[in-house]
Design a protein around this motif. Structure first.
Motif, PDB file in Angstrom:
ATOM      1  N   TYR A  50      12.685   3.596   4.571  1.00  0.00           N
ATOM      2  CA  TYR A  50      11.398   4.191   4.366  1.00  0.00           C
ATOM      3  C   TYR A  50      10.684   3.934   5.997  1.00  0.00           C
ATOM      4  N   LYS A  51       9.717   4.954   5.984  1.00  0.00           N
ATOM      5  CA  LYS A  51       8.978   5.082   7.276  1.00  0.00           C
ATOM      6  C   LYS A  51       7.577   5.467   6.695  1.00  0.00           C
ATOM      7  N   PRO A  67       0.112  -1.648  13.272  1.00  0.00           N
ATOM      8  CA  PRO A  67       0.771  -2.812  12.819  1.00  0.00           C
ATOM      9  C   PRO A  67       0.252  -3.378  11.549  1.00  0.00           C
ATOM     10  N   GLY A  68      -0.854  -3.350  11.144  1.00  0.00           N
ATOM     11  CA  GLY A  68      -1.682  -3.774  10.020  1.00  0.00           C
ATOM     12  C   GLY A  68      -1.143  -3.208   8.710  1.00  0.00           C
ATOM     13  N   ILE A  69      -0.464  -2.200   8.911  1.00  0.00           N
ATOM     14  CA  ILE A  69      -0.152  -1.455   7.358  1.00  0.00           C
ATOM     15  C   ILE A  69       1.335  -1.629   7.201  1.00  0.00           C
ATOM     16  N   GLY A  70       1.599  -2.323   6.083  1.00  0.00           N
ATOM     17  CA  GLY A  70       3.167  -2.412   5.689  1.00  0.00           C
ATOM     18  C   GLY A  70       3.258  -1.921   4.291  1.00  0.00           C
ATOM     19  N   MET A  71       4.432  -1.990   3.705  1.00  0.00           N
ATOM     20  CA  MET A  71       4.697  -1.676   2.205  1.00  0.00           C
ATOM     21  C   MET A  71       5.338  -2.729   1.505  1.00  0.00           C
ATOM     22  N   HIS A  72       4.396  -2.658   0.506  1.00  0.00           N
ATOM     23  CA  HIS A  72       5.052  -3.708  -0.608  1.00  0.00           C
ATOM     24  C   HIS A  72       6.033  -2.907  -1.413  1.00  0.00           C
ATOM     25  N   VAL A  73       7.110  -3.499  -1.679  1.00  0.00           N
ATOM     26  CA  VAL A  73       8.313  -2.931  -2.384  1.00  0.00           C
ATOM     27  C   VAL A  73       8.536  -3.641  -3.523  1.00  0.00           C
ATOM     28  N   GLU A  74       8.616  -3.012  -4.999  1.00  0.00           N
ATOM     29  CA  GLU A  74       9.183  -3.972  -5.960  1.00  0.00           C
ATOM     30  C   GLU A  74      10.342  -3.138  -6.626  1.00  0.00           C
ATOM     31  N   VAL A  75      11.156  -3.693  -7.115  1.00  0.00           N
ATOM     32  CA  VAL A  75      12.536  -3.134  -7.683  1.00  0.00           C
ATOM     33  C   VAL A  75      12.544  -3.892  -9.039  1.00  0.00           C
ATOM     34  N   ARG A  76      12.465  -3.302 -10.226  1.00  0.00           N
ATOM     35  CA  ARG A  76      12.940  -3.576 -11.603  1.00  0.00           C
ATOM     36  C   ARG A  76      14.059  -2.882 -12.072  1.00  0.00           C
ATOM     37  N   ASP A  77      14.739  -3.728 -12.844  1.00  0.00           N
ATOM     38  CA  ASP A  77      15.999  -3.315 -13.686  1.00  0.00           C
ATOM     39  C   ASP A  77      15.670  -2.534 -14.909  1.00  0.00           C
ATOM     40  N   VAL A  78      16.774  -2.451 -15.923  1.00  0.00           N
ATOM     41  CA  VAL A  78      16.469  -1.682 -17.008  1.00  0.00           C
ATOM     42  C   VAL A  78      16.072  -2.665 -18.037  1.00  0.00           C
ATOM     43  N   ASP A  79      15.853  -3.828 -17.720  1.00  0.00           N
ATOM     44  CA  ASP A  79      15.213  -4.600 -18.844  1.00  0.00           C
ATOM     45  C   ASP A  79      13.723  -5.064 -18.281  1.00  0.00           C
ATOM     46  N   ASP A  80      13.399  -4.517 -17.329  1.00  0.00           N
ATOM     47  CA  ASP A  80      12.256  -4.707 -16.757  1.00  0.00           C
ATOM     48  C   ASP A  80      11.968  -6.084 -15.975  1.00  0.00           C
ATOM     49  N   LYS A  81      13.094  -6.539 -15.557  1.00  0.00           N
ATOM     50  CA  LYS A  81      13.176  -7.760 -14.725  1.00  0.00           C
ATOM     51  C   LYS A  81      12.926  -7.410 -13.323  1.00  0.00           C
ATOM     52  N   SER A  85      10.585  -7.944  -4.847  1.00  0.00           N
ATOM     53  CA  SER A  85       9.163  -7.951  -4.795  1.00  0.00           C
ATOM     54  C   SER A  85       8.784  -8.581  -3.366  1.00  0.00           C
ATOM     55  N   ARG A  86       8.454  -7.584  -2.390  1.00  0.00           N
ATOM     56  CA  ARG A  86       8.271  -8.289  -1.065  1.00  0.00           C
ATOM     57  C   ARG A  86       7.447  -7.225  -0.311  1.00  0.00           C
ATOM     58  N   VAL A  87       6.804  -7.632   0.614  1.00  0.00           N
ATOM     59  CA  VAL A  87       6.234  -6.979   1.626  1.00  0.00           C
ATOM     60  C   VAL A  87       6.818  -6.649   3.076  1.00  0.00           C
ATOM     61  N   TYR A 109       4.082   0.629  -2.670  1.00  0.00           N
ATOM     62  CA  TYR A 109       2.394   0.672  -2.302  1.00  0.00           C
ATOM     63  C   TYR A 109       2.164  -0.009  -1.209  1.00  0.00           C
ATOM     64  N   SER A 110       1.117   0.278  -0.327  1.00  0.00           N
ATOM     65  CA  SER A 110       0.517  -0.055   0.957  1.00  0.00           C
ATOM     66  C   SER A 110      -0.052  -1.532   0.718  1.00  0.00           C
ATOM     67  N   ASN A 111      -0.002  -2.222   1.765  1.00  0.00           N
ATOM     68  CA  ASN A 111      -0.878  -3.499   1.374  1.00  0.00           C
ATOM     69  C   ASN A 111      -1.868  -3.645   2.343  1.00  0.00           C
ATOM     70  N   SER A 112      -2.692  -2.636   2.273  1.00  0.00           N
ATOM     71  CA  SER A 112      -3.753  -2.230   3.099  1.00  0.00           C
ATOM     72  C   SER A 112      -4.998  -3.090   2.606  1.00  0.00           C
ATOM     73  N   SER A 113      -5.918  -3.326   3.601  1.00  0.00           N
ATOM     74  CA  SER A 113      -6.959  -3.883   3.102  1.00  0.00           C
ATOM     75  C   SER A 113      -8.322  -2.924   3.010  1.00  0.00           C
ATOM     76  N   ALA A 114      -9.344  -3.428   2.766  1.00  0.00           N
ATOM     77  CA  ALA A 114     -10.571  -2.641   2.431  1.00  0.00           C
ATOM     78  C   ALA A 114     -10.726  -1.696   3.831  1.00  0.00           C
ATOM     79  N   TRP A 115     -10.573  -2.386   4.968  1.00  0.00           N
ATOM     80  CA  TRP A 115     -10.919  -1.912   6.138  1.00  0.00           C
ATOM     81  C   TRP A 115     -10.140  -0.227   6.506  1.00  0.00           C
ATOM     82  N   PHE A 116      -8.930  -0.322   5.600  1.00  0.00           N
ATOM     83  CA  PHE A 116      -8.274   0.889   5.742  1.00  0.00           C
ATOM     84  C   PHE A 116      -8.529   1.810   4.593  1.00  0.00           C
TER      85      PHE A 116
END
Length: 219
Positions: A50-51, A67-81, A85-87, A109-116
């Motif tokens: 991703y970019k 540099p202040g904007i990153g991506m929070h990535v979550e992966v869940r399996d078929v059992d919703d486990k 989950s990492r930034v 989803y982004s890890n942005s703060s209220a400033w962005f």
């Protein structure tokens, strides 16, 4: 689960033959979550590239994100486990291996703060599943493989992926058969229950009418 569903748009990517990669880009707000569904066999490697680009109102286009904007990535399996989950930074590569066959949900989803807040982002996404997630150039360099050996390794990986896909299709067919049999059995029992209720109501009505006529001395 309610919070997880908020601000979420689902883009369903149904992968029947996992012999190609999915490349796309999409726009999101900084408080928005995007989720993708991938049907993945068990013990299969998934590579996500991703970019993130940031909208520039002065030029009207998108530029590399700060540099202040990153991506929070979550992966869940078929059992919703939760599998992952990492930034991460604004550009990166994520790899995980499935342990159960079925639909896996990949959310970003982004890890942005209220400033962005209020800024629009463009995210370039490339999802590679199975044999295409292997970097053969790196494998050849590390293991010092010849061209023939590398091609043989690729063919073995493709055969292994085809076998996994066939096993997954058989698994889906078995699940569908079990669901169909369960549904048919429930319909049968419901029909029998309806018939029993109708017969019981008919018997009660006949008894009630007989008692009524006897009370009126009509019978």
């Amino acid at each position: 689960m309610k919070m997880w569903k908020c601000f979420t748009s689902f883009v369903v990517l149904s992968v029947i033959f996992l012999e190609y990669s999915s490349g796309l880009y999409f726009h999101i707000g900084e408080t928005e979550r995007k989720c993708f569904i991938e049907e993945i066999p068990d013990d299969t490697t998934v590579l996500v590239n991703y970019k993130v680009e940031l909208y520039d109102p002065r030029s009207g286009g998108f530029m590399p994100s700060s540099p202040g904007i990153g991506m929070h990535v979550e992966v869940r399996d078929v059992d919703d486990k939760m599998i992952l989950s990492r930034v991460y930074s604004s550009e990166g590569r994520i790899s995980f291996t499935s342990h159960t066959p079925g639909e896996h949900v990949i959310c970003l989803y982004s890890n942005s703060s209220a400033w962005f807040s209020g800024t629009q982002l463009r995210v370039h996404l490339d999802i590679q599943v199975g044999e295409h997630a292997i970097d053969y150039a790196n494998v050849a360099q590390k293991e010092k493989l010849s061209e023939l050996q590398l091609r043989l390794r690729q063919l073995l990986s493709q055969v292994d992926q085809i076998t996994k896909e066939q096993n997954y299709q058989r698994y889906r067919e078995e699940r569908f058969r079990q669901t169909s049999e369960s549904t048919n059995q429930r319909v049968l029992w419901w029909s029998l229950a309806q018939t029993a209720i109708l017969l019981a109501m008919g018997a009660w009505q006949m008894k009630h009418l007989k008692g009524f006529f006897e009370a009126k001395k009509l019978v």
